[in-house]
Write a protein that holds these residues in place. Structure first.
Motif, short mmCIF file in Angstrom:
data_model
loop_
_atom_site.label_atom_id
_atom_site.label_comp_id
_atom_site.label_asym_id
_atom_site.label_seq_id
_atom_site.Cartn_x
_atom_site.Cartn_y
_atom_site.Cartn_z
N ALA A 80 0.82 -1.22 0.00
CA ALA A 80 0.00 0.00 0.00
C ALA A 80 0.86 1.26 0.00
O ALA A 80 0.56 2.23 -0.72
N GLU A 81 1.93 1.26 0.78
CA GLU A 81 2.77 2.46 0.84
C GLU A 81 3.47 2.72 -0.49
O GLU A 81 3.68 3.87 -0.89
N GLU A 87 1.46 6.83 -6.80
CA GLU A 87 0.29 7.64 -7.14
C GLU A 87 0.53 9.11 -6.82
O GLU A 87 0.20 9.99 -7.62
N ALA A 88 1.12 9.39 -5.68
CA ALA A 88 1.41 10.78 -5.30
C ALA A 88 2.36 11.43 -6.30
O ALA A 88 2.19 12.60 -6.67
N ARG A 89 3.37 10.68 -6.77
CA ARG A 89 4.29 11.22 -7.79
C ARG A 89 3.55 11.49 -9.09
O ARG A 89 3.74 12.53 -9.71
N ALA A 90 2.72 10.54 -9.51
CA ALA A 90 2.04 10.65 -10.80
C ALA A 90 1.08 11.84 -10.83
O ALA A 90 1.05 12.59 -11.80
N VAL A 91 0.29 12.02 -9.79
CA VAL A 91 -0.71 13.09 -9.81
C VAL A 91 -0.08 14.47 -9.72
O VAL A 91 -0.72 15.46 -10.07
N GLN A 92 1.18 14.55 -9.31
CA GLN A 92 1.88 15.84 -9.26
C GLN A 92 2.39 16.27 -10.63
O GLN A 92 2.69 17.44 -10.83
N TRP A 100 -5.14 6.19 -12.99
CA TRP A 100 -6.07 5.16 -12.52
C TRP A 100 -5.27 4.03 -11.87
O TRP A 100 -4.35 3.50 -12.48
N ARG A 101 -5.65 3.66 -10.66
CA ARG A 101 -5.11 2.46 -10.03
C ARG A 101 -6.04 1.34 -10.48
O ARG A 101 -7.25 1.43 -10.29
N PHE A 108 -1.15 0.64 -12.48
CA PHE A 108 -1.68 1.96 -12.85
C PHE A 108 -1.83 2.06 -14.36
O PHE A 108 -1.07 1.46 -15.11
N VAL A 109 -2.81 2.86 -14.77
CA VAL A 109 -2.91 3.31 -16.15
C VAL A 109 -2.92 4.83 -16.09
O VAL A 109 -3.70 5.43 -15.35
N LEU A 110 -2.00 5.44 -16.85
CA LEU A 110 -1.90 6.89 -16.91
C LEU A 110 -2.27 7.36 -18.31
O LEU A 110 -1.91 6.71 -19.30
#
Length: 158
Positions: A80-81, A87-92, A100-101, A108-110
């Motif tokens: 989970a971590e 996810e935190a890196r990608a959304v930035q 999308w997870r 993930f799909v980006l």
């Protein structure tokens, strides 16, 4: 929203999905309600987070961001971590339009939109290589956009 949507709510949502720039007066006329009723109902839909935001959809090609890619990302470690950290890196990343997870398959799909292949390469260097816990990347580059729509199919009024 705990309550059901009536026909007016659905007409408002449909009209706003087609053109969120309508003035309250024009929206009320299109949906056949008074401006006061229209304003009150739209505010209720916004307050209930049914309407998340109102945006303008821009032409990527005309603004120099003509390379679209879909990326399947598989992480080396899926705790989970680790998922949260990626996810935190990608959304930035500004070039990442959607993150999308997913399951099963990749983690993930980006959806990314960049100017060109050098800009894509720079994005991958920033996001996917330096200590990003990425095991595998599968990239799909758009050669033609046959359909792009942001509208949701709305339920029938009861």
């Amino acid at each position: 929203m705990d309550e059901e949507f009536d026909a007016i709510d659905l007409r408002l949502l449909d009209a706003l999905q087609a053109d969120a720039s309508l003035s309250n007066q024009d929206l009320a006329a299109r949906v056949a309600v008074s401006p006061a009723t229209c304003l009150r109902r739209v505010k209720r839909l916004v307050d209930a987070a049914v309407i998340e935001r109102r945006v303008a959809i821009l032409s990527a090609d005309k603004l120099g961001a003509g390379l679209s890619a879909l990326l399947e990302i598989t992480l080396d470690r899926q705790g989970a971590e680790h998922l949260d950290a990626f996810e935190a890196r990608a959304v930035q990343e500004k070039a990442v339009q959607q993150c999308w997870r997913v399951s099963p398959g990749p983690d993930f799909v980006l959806v990314v939109q960049v100017a060109d292949m050098p800009a894509y390469h720079a994005l991958t260097q920033r996001l996917l290589t330096q200590e990003a816990n990425v095991r595998n990347i599968k990239a799909f580059f758009s050669v033609k956009r046959a359909k792009f729509d942001t509208r949701l199919t709305l339920p029938e009024a009861r």
